[in-house]
Design a protein around this motif. Structure first.
Motif, PDB file in Angstrom:
ATOM      1  N   LEU A  23      26.476  -5.383 -26.817  1.00 46.04           N
ATOM      2  CA  LEU A  23      26.058  -6.511 -25.984  1.00 46.04           C
ATOM      3  C   LEU A  23      25.515  -6.057 -24.631  1.00 46.04           C
ATOM      4  CD1 LEU A  23      28.884  -9.047 -26.876  1.00 46.04           C
ATOM      5  CD2 LEU A  23      26.469  -9.152 -27.554  1.00 46.04           C
ATOM      6  N   LEU A  24      26.080  -5.019 -24.049  1.00 44.53           N
ATOM      7  CA  LEU A  24      25.544  -4.490 -22.790  1.00 44.53           C
ATOM      8  C   LEU A  24      24.122  -3.961 -22.981  1.00 44.53           C
ATOM      9  CD1 LEU A  24      28.668  -2.659 -21.315  1.00 44.53           C
ATOM     10  CD2 LEU A  24      27.452  -4.596 -20.270  1.00 44.53           C
ATOM     11  N   GLU A  25      23.885  -3.266 -24.075  1.00 43.24           N
ATOM     12  CA  GLU A  25      22.525  -2.786 -24.379  1.00 43.24           C
ATOM     13  C   GLU A  25      21.570  -3.968 -24.522  1.00 43.24           C
ATOM     14  OE1 GLU A  25      20.926   0.078 -24.593  1.00 43.24           O
ATOM     15  OE2 GLU A  25      22.610   1.432 -24.305  1.00 43.24           O
ATOM     16  N   GLN A  26      22.021  -5.024 -25.187  1.00 40.97           N
ATOM     17  CA  GLN A  26      21.166  -6.198 -25.350  1.00 40.97           C
ATOM     18  C   GLN A  26      20.924  -6.901 -24.015  1.00 40.97           C
ATOM     19  OE1 GLN A  26      22.871  -8.555 -28.530  1.00 40.97           O
ATOM     20  NE2 GLN A  26      22.220  -7.085 -30.082  1.00 40.97           N
ATOM     21  N   HIS A  27      21.928  -6.971 -23.164  1.00 34.26           N
ATOM     22  CA  HIS A  27      21.730  -7.560 -21.840  1.00 34.26           C
ATOM     23  C   HIS A  27      20.669  -6.775 -21.074  1.00 34.26           C
ATOM     24  CE1 HIS A  27      25.764  -9.953 -21.322  1.00 34.26           C
ATOM     25  NE2 HIS A  27      25.015 -10.399 -22.316  1.00 34.26           N
ATOM     26  N   ALA A  28      20.725  -5.463 -21.160  1.00 32.78           N
ATOM     27  CA  ALA A  28      19.729  -4.626 -20.477  1.00 32.78           C
ATOM     28  C   ALA A  28      18.327  -4.927 -21.007  1.00 32.78           C
ATOM     29  CB  ALA A  28      20.072  -3.147 -20.653  1.00 32.78           C
ATOM     30  N   LYS A  29      18.192  -5.014 -22.311  1.00 29.61           N
ATOM     31  CA  LYS A  29      16.892  -5.292 -22.917  1.00 29.61           C
ATOM     32  C   LYS A  29      16.398  -6.685 -22.523  1.00 29.61           C
ATOM     33  CE  LYS A  29      13.414  -4.495 -25.685  1.00 29.61           C
ATOM     34  NZ  LYS A  29      12.358  -3.572 -25.295  1.00 29.61           N
ATOM     35  N   ILE A  30      17.278  -7.653 -22.486  1.00 30.22           N
ATOM     36  CA  ILE A  30      16.909  -9.017 -22.087  1.00 30.22           C
ATOM     37  C   ILE A  30      16.390  -9.019 -20.649  1.00 30.22           C
ATOM     38  CG2 ILE A  30      17.891 -11.287 -21.499  1.00 30.22           C
ATOM     39  CD1 ILE A  30      19.674 -10.882 -24.091  1.00 30.22           C
ATOM     40  N   ARG A  31      17.085  -8.336 -19.755  1.00 32.88           N
ATOM     41  CA  ARG A  31      16.624  -8.268 -18.351  1.00 32.88           C
ATOM     42  C   ARG A  31      15.233  -7.636 -18.274  1.00 32.88           C
ATOM     43  NH1 ARG A  31      21.116  -9.401 -14.866  1.00 32.88           N
ATOM     44  NH2 ARG A  31      23.111  -8.943 -15.846  1.00 32.88           N
ATOM     45  N   GLU A  32      15.018  -6.567 -19.033  1.00 29.05           N
ATOM     46  CA  GLU A  32      13.717  -5.898 -19.024  1.00 29.05           C
ATOM     47  C   GLU A  32      12.619  -6.802 -19.579  1.00 29.05           C
ATOM     48  OE1 GLU A  32      15.493  -1.372 -19.475  1.00 29.05           O
ATOM     49  OE2 GLU A  32      14.735  -2.414 -21.252  1.00 29.05           O
ATOM     50  N   LEU A  33      12.939  -7.552 -20.627  1.00 32.33           N
ATOM     51  CA  LEU A  33      11.938  -8.450 -21.211  1.00 32.33           C
ATOM     52  C   LEU A  33      11.610  -9.615 -20.281  1.00 32.33           C
ATOM     53  CD1 LEU A  33      13.045  -8.408 -24.949  1.00 32.33           C
ATOM     54  CD2 LEU A  33      10.850  -7.599 -24.014  1.00 32.33           C
ATOM     55  N   PHE A  34      12.567 -10.072 -19.512  1.00 25.25           N
ATOM     56  CA  PHE A  34      12.254 -11.099 -18.513  1.00 25.25           C
ATOM     57  C   PHE A  34      11.245 -10.538 -17.509  1.00 25.25           C
ATOM     58  CE2 PHE A  34      15.798 -13.913 -19.708  1.00 25.25           C
ATOM     59  CZ  PHE A  34      15.213 -15.146 -19.480  1.00 25.25           C
ATOM     60  N   GLU A  35      11.479  -9.323 -17.066  1.00 23.28           N
ATOM     61  CA  GLU A  35      10.571  -8.691 -16.106  1.00 23.28           C
ATOM     62  C   GLU A  35       9.182  -8.461 -16.722  1.00 23.28           C
ATOM     63  OE1 GLU A  35      10.456  -4.476 -13.803  1.00 23.28           O
ATOM     64  OE2 GLU A  35      12.359  -5.564 -13.735  1.00 23.28           O
ATOM     65  N   GLN A  36       9.140  -7.944 -17.949  1.00 23.96           N
ATOM     66  CA  GLN A  36       7.859  -7.700 -18.621  1.00 23.96           C
ATOM     67  C   GLN A  36       7.080  -8.990 -18.809  1.00 23.96           C
ATOM     68  OE1 GLN A  36       8.553  -5.621 -22.310  1.00 23.96           O
ATOM     69  NE2 GLN A  36       9.660  -3.972 -21.290  1.00 23.96           N
ATOM     70  N   THR A  37       7.762 -10.045 -19.224  1.00 25.79           N
ATOM     71  CA  THR A  37       7.088 -11.329 -19.444  1.00 25.79           C
ATOM     72  C   THR A  37       6.518 -11.864 -18.134  1.00 25.79           C
ATOM     73  OG1 THR A  37       8.563 -11.818 -21.298  1.00 25.79           O
ATOM     74  CG2 THR A  37       7.368 -13.676 -20.345  1.00 25.79           C
ATOM     75  N   ALA A  38       7.294 -11.793 -17.080  1.00 22.51           N
ATOM     76  CA  ALA A  38       6.846 -12.310 -15.782  1.00 22.51           C
ATOM     77  C   ALA A  38       5.634 -11.535 -15.265  1.00 22.51           C
ATOM     78  CB  ALA A  38       7.988 -12.245 -14.771  1.00 22.51           C
ATOM     79  N   GLU A  39       5.593 -10.236 -15.509  1.00 19.15           N
ATOM     80  CA  GLU A  39       4.513  -9.398 -14.977  1.00 19.15           C
ATOM     81  C   GLU A  39       3.265  -9.390 -15.850  1.00 19.15           C
ATOM     82  OE1 GLU A  39       6.337  -5.575 -14.433  1.00 19.15           O
ATOM     83  OE2 GLU A  39       7.513  -6.255 -12.713  1.00 19.15           O
TER      84      GLU A  39
END
Length: 195
Positions: A23-39
């Motif tokens: 779940l920690l790995e998935q949280h990290a990926k989710i945070r990164e995807l939020f950033e990628q989507t926004a940019e």
């Protein structure tokens, strides 16, 4: 150091495949995807958002089915109830975002709000539920939970379903049917965009 990097470091310090590590790995990926989507812009934004949407949908379904039955025993169920309500709110917001054009100002505004809510939700899970699991559940059970989580996520719905979100029982009943429909919809959309 970013929150995603910190989560990956904490995950690496835990036994591989344990529920909190996964779940920690998935949280990290989710945070990164939020950033990628926004940019991102155009098709790249849509692609990043689709990946994020799918990960959020399967991630939350897995948590509701595997984690919540364990953490409902903490703090008279208040901890699990609060996380379930946050997930229901996020599923509703994510479903609304799916209907918007990713380049629209409305999408950007609602997407930023969802990002803040999801980040706060992940922080609350990590400080509450994950700590509870690490301190009360033996390692063998944590590994079994991690394996079950990944198995459930493989067959979980890939789109948000607000009517089932926040309810482990509804996820178990509605989830498999919704997943079939979601996977068919994804395949159809992929076929259309490939032409």
């Amino acid at each position: 150091m970013t929150p995603a990097h910190q989560e990956r470091l904490r995950a690496a310090a835990l036994p591989a495949g344990s529920v909190v590590s996964v779940l920690l790995e998935q949280h990290a990926k989710i945070r990164e995807l939020f950033e990628q989507t926004a940019e991102a812009r155009g098709e790249a934004r849509l692609s990043a958002f689709d990946e994020l949407r799918e990960l959020l949908a399967v991630h939350e379904a897995g948590e509701e089915i595997v984690v919540r039955p364990v953490t409902k025993h903490a703090f008279d169920g208040q901890l699990a109830d609060a996380r379930n309500q946050e997930e229901k709110k996020a599923a509703t917001a994510l479903a609304a975002l799916e209907k918007l054009e990713v380049e629209s100002p409305e999408f950007a505004e609602k997407f930023a709000a969802l990002g803040r809510d999801v980040s706060d939700h992940a922080d609350a899970e990590e400080s509450g539920e994950f700590s509870f699991i690490l301190s009360t559940v033996d390692l063998e059970q944590q590994l079994k939970m991690g394996k079950r989580l990944l198995e459930i996520q493989r067959v979980a719905p890939t789109h948000p379903h607000p009517t089932a979100a926040g309810s482990p029982a509804a996820q178990k009943v509605v989830g498999p049917f919704a997943a079939l429909l979601d996977k068919a919809r994804d395949a159809f959309n992929d076929a259309i965009t490939a032409d």
